[in-house]
Scaffold this motif. Structure first.
Motif, PDB file in Angstrom:
ATOM      1  N   LEU A 234       0.833  -1.212   0.000  1.00  0.00           N
ATOM      2  CA  LEU A 234       0.000   0.000   0.000  1.00  0.00           C
ATOM      3  C   LEU A 234       0.865   1.259   0.000  1.00  0.00           C
ATOM      4  O   LEU A 234       0.494   2.269  -0.589  1.00  0.00           O
ATOM      5  N   LYS A 235       2.025   1.179   0.632  1.00  0.00           N
ATOM      6  CA  LYS A 235       2.954   2.312   0.593  1.00  0.00           C
ATOM      7  C   LYS A 235       3.432   2.543  -0.841  1.00  0.00           C
ATOM      8  O   LYS A 235       3.477   3.673  -1.330  1.00  0.00           O
ATOM      9  N   LYS A 236       3.757   1.467  -1.540  1.00  0.00           N
ATOM     10  CA  LYS A 236       4.301   1.549  -2.895  1.00  0.00           C
ATOM     11  C   LYS A 236       3.231   1.903  -3.935  1.00  0.00           C
ATOM     12  O   LYS A 236       3.482   2.662  -4.866  1.00  0.00           O
ATOM     13  N   LEU A 237       2.016   1.349  -3.756  1.00  0.00           N
ATOM     14  CA  LEU A 237       0.999   1.428  -4.811  1.00  0.00           C
ATOM     15  C   LEU A 237      -0.182   2.342  -4.472  1.00  0.00           C
ATOM     16  O   LEU A 237      -1.115   2.466  -5.253  1.00  0.00           O
ATOM     17  N   ASP A 238      -0.163   2.960  -3.299  1.00  0.00           N
ATOM     18  CA  ASP A 238      -1.143   3.977  -2.873  1.00  0.00           C
ATOM     19  C   ASP A 238      -2.530   3.449  -2.508  1.00  0.00           C
ATOM     20  O   ASP A 238      -2.954   3.570  -1.377  1.00  0.00           O
ATOM     21  N   PHE A 239      -3.251   2.891  -3.483  1.00  0.00           N
ATOM     22  CA  PHE A 239      -4.596   2.349  -3.233  1.00  0.00           C
ATOM     23  C   PHE A 239      -4.688   0.981  -3.890  1.00  0.00           C
ATOM     24  O   PHE A 239      -4.267   0.822  -5.046  1.00  0.00           O
TER      25      PHE A 239
ATOM     26  N   ILE B 224      -7.870 -11.450   6.992  1.00  0.00           N
ATOM     27  CA  ILE B 224      -6.541 -10.832   7.112  1.00  0.00           C
ATOM     28  C   ILE B 224      -6.655  -9.304   7.092  1.00  0.00           C
ATOM     29  O   ILE B 224      -6.013  -8.610   7.890  1.00  0.00           O
ATOM     30  N   LEU B 225      -7.496  -8.787   6.209  1.00  0.00           N
ATOM     31  CA  LEU B 225      -7.651  -7.331   6.118  1.00  0.00           C
ATOM     32  C   LEU B 225      -8.365  -6.772   7.345  1.00  0.00           C
ATOM     33  O   LEU B 225      -8.061  -5.658   7.783  1.00  0.00           O
ATOM     34  N   LYS B 226      -9.265  -7.554   7.922  1.00  0.00           N
ATOM     35  CA  LYS B 226      -9.938  -7.123   9.166  1.00  0.00           C
ATOM     36  C   LYS B 226      -8.923  -7.013  10.306  1.00  0.00           C
ATOM     37  O   LYS B 226      -8.946  -6.072  11.089  1.00  0.00           O
ATOM     38  N   GLU B 227      -8.002  -7.983  10.377  1.00  0.00           N
ATOM     39  CA  GLU B 227      -6.937  -7.942  11.400  1.00  0.00           C
ATOM     40  C   GLU B 227      -6.065  -6.697  11.233  1.00  0.00           C
ATOM     41  O   GLU B 227      -5.515  -6.180  12.206  1.00  0.00           O
ATOM     42  N   LEU B 228      -5.935  -6.231   9.996  1.00  0.00           N
ATOM     43  CA  LEU B 228      -5.103  -5.054   9.714  1.00  0.00           C
ATOM     44  C   LEU B 228      -5.871  -3.740   9.817  1.00  0.00           C
ATOM     45  O   LEU B 228      -5.307  -2.678   9.597  1.00  0.00           O
ATOM     46  N   SER B 229      -7.155  -3.812  10.150  1.00  0.00           N
ATOM     47  CA  SER B 229      -7.993  -2.602  10.136  1.00  0.00           C
ATOM     48  C   SER B 229      -7.461  -1.435  10.987  1.00  0.00           C
ATOM     49  O   SER B 229      -7.694  -0.286  10.621  1.00  0.00           O
ATOM     50  N   PRO B 230      -6.723  -1.675  12.092  1.00  0.00           N
ATOM     51  CA  PRO B 230      -6.169  -0.510  12.817  1.00  0.00           C
ATOM     52  C   PRO B 230      -5.177   0.311  11.974  1.00  0.00           C
ATOM     53  O   PRO B 230      -4.869   1.448  12.303  1.00  0.00           O
ATOM     54  N   TYR B 231      -4.668  -0.281  10.878  1.00  0.00           N
ATOM     55  CA  TYR B 231      -3.642   0.374  10.065  1.00  0.00           C
ATOM     56  C   TYR B 231      -4.171   0.858   8.714  1.00  0.00           C
ATOM     57  O   TYR B 231      -3.432   1.449   7.943  1.00  0.00           O
TER      58      TYR B 231
ATOM     59  N   GLU C 250      -1.840   5.293  11.484  1.00  0.00           N
ATOM     60  CA  GLU C 250      -1.161   4.172  12.160  1.00  0.00           C
ATOM     61  C   GLU C 250      -0.341   3.350  11.174  1.00  0.00           C
ATOM     62  O   GLU C 250       0.794   2.975  11.451  1.00  0.00           O
ATOM     63  N   GLY C 251      -0.950   3.057  10.019  1.00  0.00           N
ATOM     64  CA  GLY C 251      -0.268   2.272   8.987  1.00  0.00           C
ATOM     65  C   GLY C 251       0.968   2.989   8.463  1.00  0.00           C
ATOM     66  O   GLY C 251       2.022   2.381   8.275  1.00  0.00           O
ATOM     67  N   ARG C 252       0.828   4.297   8.238  1.00  0.00           N
ATOM     68  CA  ARG C 252       1.978   5.081   7.753  1.00  0.00           C
ATOM     69  C   ARG C 252       3.093   5.101   8.797  1.00  0.00           C
ATOM     70  O   ARG C 252       4.265   4.963   8.455  1.00  0.00           O
ATOM     71  N   ALA C 253       2.723   5.252  10.055  1.00  0.00           N
ATOM     72  CA  ALA C 253       3.728   5.281  11.128  1.00  0.00           C
ATOM     73  C   ALA C 253       4.443   3.928  11.228  1.00  0.00           C
ATOM     74  O   ALA C 253       5.663   3.879  11.402  1.00  0.00           O
ATOM     75  N   TYR C 254       3.690   2.843  11.078  1.00  0.00           N
ATOM     76  CA  TYR C 254       4.272   1.496  11.237  1.00  0.00           C
ATOM     77  C   TYR C 254       5.355   1.235  10.193  1.00  0.00           C
ATOM     78  O   TYR C 254       6.388   0.644  10.503  1.00  0.00           O
ATOM     79  N   ILE C 255       5.121   1.670   8.951  1.00  0.00           N
ATOM     80  CA  ILE C 255       6.114   1.388   7.902  1.00  0.00           C
ATOM     81  C   ILE C 255       6.880   2.632   7.470  1.00  0.00           C
ATOM     82  O   ILE C 255       7.562   2.631   6.454  1.00  0.00           O
TER      83      ILE C 255
ATOM     84  N   SER D  52       6.021   5.843   6.428  1.00  0.00           N
ATOM     85  CA  SER D  52       5.625   6.501   5.183  1.00  0.00           C
ATOM     86  C   SER D  52       5.077   7.885   5.509  1.00  0.00           C
ATOM     87  O   SER D  52       4.264   8.032   6.413  1.00  0.00           O
ATOM     88  N   ASN D  53       5.528   8.887   4.775  1.00  0.00           N
ATOM     89  CA  ASN D  53       5.064  10.259   5.017  1.00  0.00           C
ATOM     90  C   ASN D  53       3.935  10.668   4.078  1.00  0.00           C
ATOM     91  O   ASN D  53       3.346  11.726   4.241  1.00  0.00           O
ATOM     92  N   LYS D  54       3.669   9.835   3.067  1.00  0.00           N
ATOM     93  CA  LYS D  54       2.706  10.223   2.037  1.00  0.00           C
ATOM     94  C   LYS D  54       1.278   9.949   2.514  1.00  0.00           C
ATOM     95  O   LYS D  54       0.879   8.812   2.708  1.00  0.00           O
ATOM     96  N   VAL D  55       0.515  11.028   2.694  1.00  0.00           N
ATOM     97  CA  VAL D  55      -0.874  10.908   3.148  1.00  0.00           C
ATOM     98  C   VAL D  55      -1.772  10.699   1.930  1.00  0.00           C
ATOM     99  O   VAL D  55      -1.734  11.477   0.977  1.00  0.00           O
ATOM    100  N   ARG D  56      -2.558   9.635   1.983  1.00  0.00           N
ATOM    101  CA  ARG D  56      -3.501   9.356   0.895  1.00  0.00           C
ATOM    102  C   ARG D  56      -4.904   9.624   1.394  1.00  0.00           C
ATOM    103  O   ARG D  56      -5.216   9.333   2.544  1.00  0.00           O
ATOM    104  N   ARG D  57      -5.732  10.149   0.507  1.00  0.00           N
ATOM    105  CA  ARG D  57      -7.137  10.379   0.841  1.00  0.00           C
ATOM    106  C   ARG D  57      -7.989   9.961  -0.337  1.00  0.00           C
ATOM    107  O   ARG D  57      -7.545  10.036  -1.486  1.00  0.00           O
TER     108      ARG D  57
END
Length: 197
Positions: free
Chosen positions: A15-20, A41-48, A65-70, A72-77
């Motif tokens: 997701l960091k590499k491919l955005d969406f 698996i995606l439900k387990e990752l929902s906090p990120y 949370e996901g950006r902080a974990y890996i 990444s500074n790029k904010v996606r919306r």
């Protein structure tokens, strides 16, 4: 912050590499098996992750949370260009997940400058990828004019020993035909989204 397993981290890195990415793309890239397992698996990752429904699919992207974990500074919306990104990522899968894959890359020979949707390496050679999802054909014409100028100038051909092939991914057969005609003077191939599914 709890420690995630390797597969979970790989999903965040994608997701960091491919955005969406939509659920089917994540399922394919990470070999997550059946839909039920993918959803778990995606439900387990929902906090990120952030997600939303789009037509027949759920689209995922990193939250704070996901950006902080890996790191990444790029904010996606959520935005009107997400479908463009999803199409681009369909091509990433079609091209068998190139390791060298960079989005929105500036390419210049000192005279002509373009911002290519994606610059990637496959089969030992570099390629340009342009995704035509919402653009007006007038914008595409301008872009192709710049690619033609780069091709004629010959600097990239000297640098690489060849001119990187321009690949277009578009939505309809009509647009495919139009793009092929516009690109007849440069190394180019045009696909519709149906061609690569």
């Amino acid at each position: 912050m709890k420690q995630l397993n390797k597969r979970q981290e790989q999903i965040l890195l994608s997701l960091k590499k491919l955005d969406f990415l939509n659920r089917d793309q994540l399922q394919t890239i990470h070999k997550l098996g059946k839909v039920r397992n993918t959803n778990r698996i995606l439900k387990e990752l929902s906090p990120y992750l952030e997600s939303y429904r789009e037509e027949y699919s759920t689209i995922y992207y990193l939250n704070a949370e996901g950006r902080a974990y890996i790191n990444s500074n790029k904010v996606r919306r959520k935005n009107p260009f997400v479908n463009h990104t999803i199409m681009r990522n369909d091509f990433y899968i079609f091209a068998k997940f190139p390791t060298e894959w960079a989005n929105e890359v500036k390419v210049s020979d000192g005279i002509t400058t373009i911002y290519t949707d994606t610059w990637f390496k496959a089969g030992g050679k570099y390629h340009f990828l342009e995704v035509d999802s919402l653009q007006k054909m007038k914008e595409n014409r301008m872009k192709i004019k710049n690619y033609a100028a780069l091709y004629k100038a010959g600097h990239l051909s000297k640098h690489f020993g060849y001119f990187p092939k321009l690949i277009w991914l578009t939505t309809t057969e009509l647009r495919k035909k139009q793009l092929k005609e516009l690109c007849q003077d440069i190394p180019c191939v045009v696909y519709t989204i149906e061609d690569i599914k």
